[in-house]
Design an enzyme around this catalytic site. Structure first.
Site, PDB file in Angstrom:
ATOM      1  N   CYS A 112       0.993  -1.753   0.181  1.00  0.00           N
ATOM      2  CA  CYS A 112      -0.754   0.544   0.024  1.00  0.00           C
ATOM      3  C   CYS A 112       1.256   1.220   0.205  1.00  0.00           C
ATOM      4  O   CYS A 112       1.786   1.623   0.938  1.00  0.00           O
ATOM      5  CB  CYS A 112      -0.918   0.334   1.252  1.00  0.00           C
ATOM      6  SG  CYS A 112      -1.457   0.943   1.642  1.00  0.00           S
TER       7      CYS A 112
ATOM      8  N   HIS B 229       4.137  -7.039  14.405  1.00  0.00           N
ATOM      9  CA  HIS B 229       3.163  -6.972  12.375  1.00  0.00           C
ATOM     10  C   HIS B 229       4.763  -6.342  11.635  1.00  0.00           C
ATOM     11  O   HIS B 229       5.482  -5.838  11.963  1.00  0.00           O
ATOM     12  CB  HIS B 229       2.802  -5.983  12.660  1.00  0.00           C
ATOM     13  CG  HIS B 229       1.491  -5.532  12.283  1.00  0.00           C
ATOM     14  ND1 HIS B 229       1.640  -4.762  10.508  1.00  0.00           N
ATOM     15  CD2 HIS B 229      -0.192  -5.948  12.212  1.00  0.00           C
ATOM     16  CE1 HIS B 229       0.460  -5.073  10.032  1.00  0.00           C
ATOM     17  NE2 HIS B 229      -0.133  -5.501  11.072  1.00  0.00           N
TER      18      HIS B 229
ATOM     19  N   GLU C 250       4.253  -5.449   9.067  1.00  0.00           N
ATOM     20  CA  GLU C 250       3.852  -3.520   8.636  1.00  0.00           C
ATOM     21  C   GLU C 250       5.500  -3.276   8.901  1.00  0.00           C
ATOM     22  O   GLU C 250       6.380  -2.531   8.756  1.00  0.00           O
ATOM     23  CB  GLU C 250       2.795  -2.776   9.121  1.00  0.00           C
ATOM     24  CG  GLU C 250       3.489  -1.409   8.343  1.00  0.00           C
ATOM     25  CD  GLU C 250       1.947  -0.482   8.582  1.00  0.00           C
ATOM     26  OE1 GLU C 250       0.842  -0.282   8.893  1.00  0.00           O
ATOM     27  OE2 GLU C 250       1.845   0.395   8.713  1.00  0.00           O
TER      28      GLU C 250
ATOM     29  N   SER D  53      -6.108  -8.896  12.447  1.00  0.00           N
ATOM     30  CA  SER D  53      -6.080  -7.990  11.340  1.00  0.00           C
ATOM     31  C   SER D  53      -6.243  -6.885  12.757  1.00  0.00           C
ATOM     32  O   SER D  53      -6.674  -6.558  13.515  1.00  0.00           O
ATOM     33  CB  SER D  53      -7.153  -7.876  10.982  1.00  0.00           C
ATOM     34  OG  SER D  53      -7.446  -6.324  10.467  1.00  0.00           O
TER      35      SER D  53
ATOM     36  N   SER E  45      -9.659  -5.147   5.660  1.00  0.00           N
ATOM     37  CA  SER E  45      -9.892  -6.098   4.794  1.00  0.00           C
ATOM     38  C   SER E  45     -10.825  -7.162   5.171  1.00  0.00           C
ATOM     39  O   SER E  45     -10.573  -8.233   4.173  1.00  0.00           O
ATOM     40  CB  SER E  45      -8.762  -6.795   5.233  1.00  0.00           C
ATOM     41  OG  SER E  45      -7.446  -6.471   6.220  1.00  0.00           O
TER      42      SER E  45
HETATM   43  S1  SF4 Z   1      -6.293   0.714   5.954  1.00  0.00           S
HETATM   44 FE1  SF4 Z   1      -6.358   0.607   3.657  1.00  0.00          FE
HETATM   45  S2  SF4 Z   1      -5.334   2.197   2.885  1.00  0.00           S
HETATM   46 FE2  SF4 Z   1      -5.101   2.380   5.169  1.00  0.00          FE
HETATM   47  S3  SF4 Z   1      -2.478   1.701   5.309  1.00  0.00           S
HETATM   48 FE3  SF4 Z   1      -3.402   0.147   5.089  1.00  0.00          FE
HETATM   49  S4  SF4 Z   1      -3.683  -0.757   3.160  1.00  0.00           S
HETATM   50 FE4  SF4 Z   1      -3.283   1.074   3.235  1.00  0.00          FE
END
Ligand code: SF4
Length: 276
Positions: A92, A120, A122, A214, A258
């Site tokens: 993203c 996590h 990310e 999530s 998601s």
């Molecule tokens: S919630 Fe969706 S738009 Fe926001 S960072 Fe995560 S994947 Fe990207």
């Protein structure tokens, strides 16, 4: 019983984009789950033969590799690039941004502080772009005993609450001479959170739909529970229990970023089928 949907819920821009990319990349493999929703991942596999792999070695049989929405660690991305595979980047853009920021800030000599969950994917990915030693914190308490130096740059995991991020920022401003603050919290998450907060005030039962692993779905559940004690986090309609809805007049529904619409629709249909 009235069923009320939150003003904003479900799929965000980044997830829609990743699914679109995956649907156009038949027979590819993703490294790690593309998004945090098992049902949607199963659909992509059965309909488009997009497989999920969890180990970089398993990717040896694939020519095309999709990078998931949360991104991956810099070294692993480099390895994949060097292996000659076709890389399809579904990270993203709101995740790519903090990766770029921390790289740049650490190159400029700032101590990078990442607010988020260090386990996590990310956060692991963002952290890997820091060229000096990053600090990952989940609360102000994690900062209090640390020597932070005279210049820091702070970013947040995209799915964190702004109020919690502000506590970190305030602490840094009080304790460090130069603080660069980058609000990397994603608007989609924020809008879904605001809407869940508003709706859960009026609802007497709240259904939060999304992957139990999530992060943004869990946040929605925490927010909903703070206003409505009868809040439930579910992944599919199979988990619904008719008893939850007895003598309730407003059922609020929200869903994580998601969660595909087809899952939400199935859940609403099942709630409607209850004799409440
Ligand atoms: S919630 Fe969706 S738009 Fe926001 S960072 Fe995560 S994947 Fe990207």
């Amino acid at each position: 019983m009235e069923i009320r949907l939150a003003e904003n819920y479900g799929f965000c821009f980044g997830v829609k984009r990743a699914i679109d990319i995956a649907e156009k990349s038949k027979n590819a493999s993703t490294y790690g789950p593309l998004i945090h929703n098992k049902e949607e991942i199963n659909r992509l596999e059965s309909k488009f033969n997009v497989k999920t792999t969890h180990d970089i070695k398993e990717l040896e049989d694939s020519d095309k590799v999709i990078i998931r929405t949360h991104g991956i660690v810099k070294d692993e991305l480099q390895k994949l690039k060097e292996s000659g595979k076709q890389i399809i980047d579904a990270t993203c853009p709101f995740v790519t941004k903090p990766q770029q920021i921390v790289q740049q800030m650490s190159q400029e000599g700032y101590r990078v502080i990442i607010f988020g969950d260090e386990n996590h994917p990310e956060v692991k990915g963002v952290k890997s772009y820091v060229i000096n030693k990053p600090i990952v914190v989940i609360s102000v308490d994690d900062l209090t005993d640390l020597y932070l130096g005279s210049k820091v740059a702070v970013v947040s995991q995209t799915t964190r609450k702004i109020s919690e991020f502000m506590k970190i920022v305030n602490y840094l401003i009080e304790n460090v001479k130069e603080v660069r603050v980058f609000n990397t919290i994603c608007n989609a998450t924020f809008e879904n959170q605001e809407a869940a907060f508003k709706l859960s005030k009026d609802a007497d039962v709240m259904i939060v739909i999304g992957g139990k692993n999530s992060s943004n779905t869990k946040q929605l559940f925490t927010i909903a529970s703070s206003n409505c004690k009868d809040s439930y986090l579910i992944e599919t309609e199979k988990e619904l229990d008719e008893k939850w809805f007895k003598e309730k007049s407003v059922c609020g529904i929200t869903a994580g970023a998601s969660t595909p619409d087809w899952i939400i629709e199935k859940i609403i249909e099942k709630i409607r089928s209850f004799s409440v």
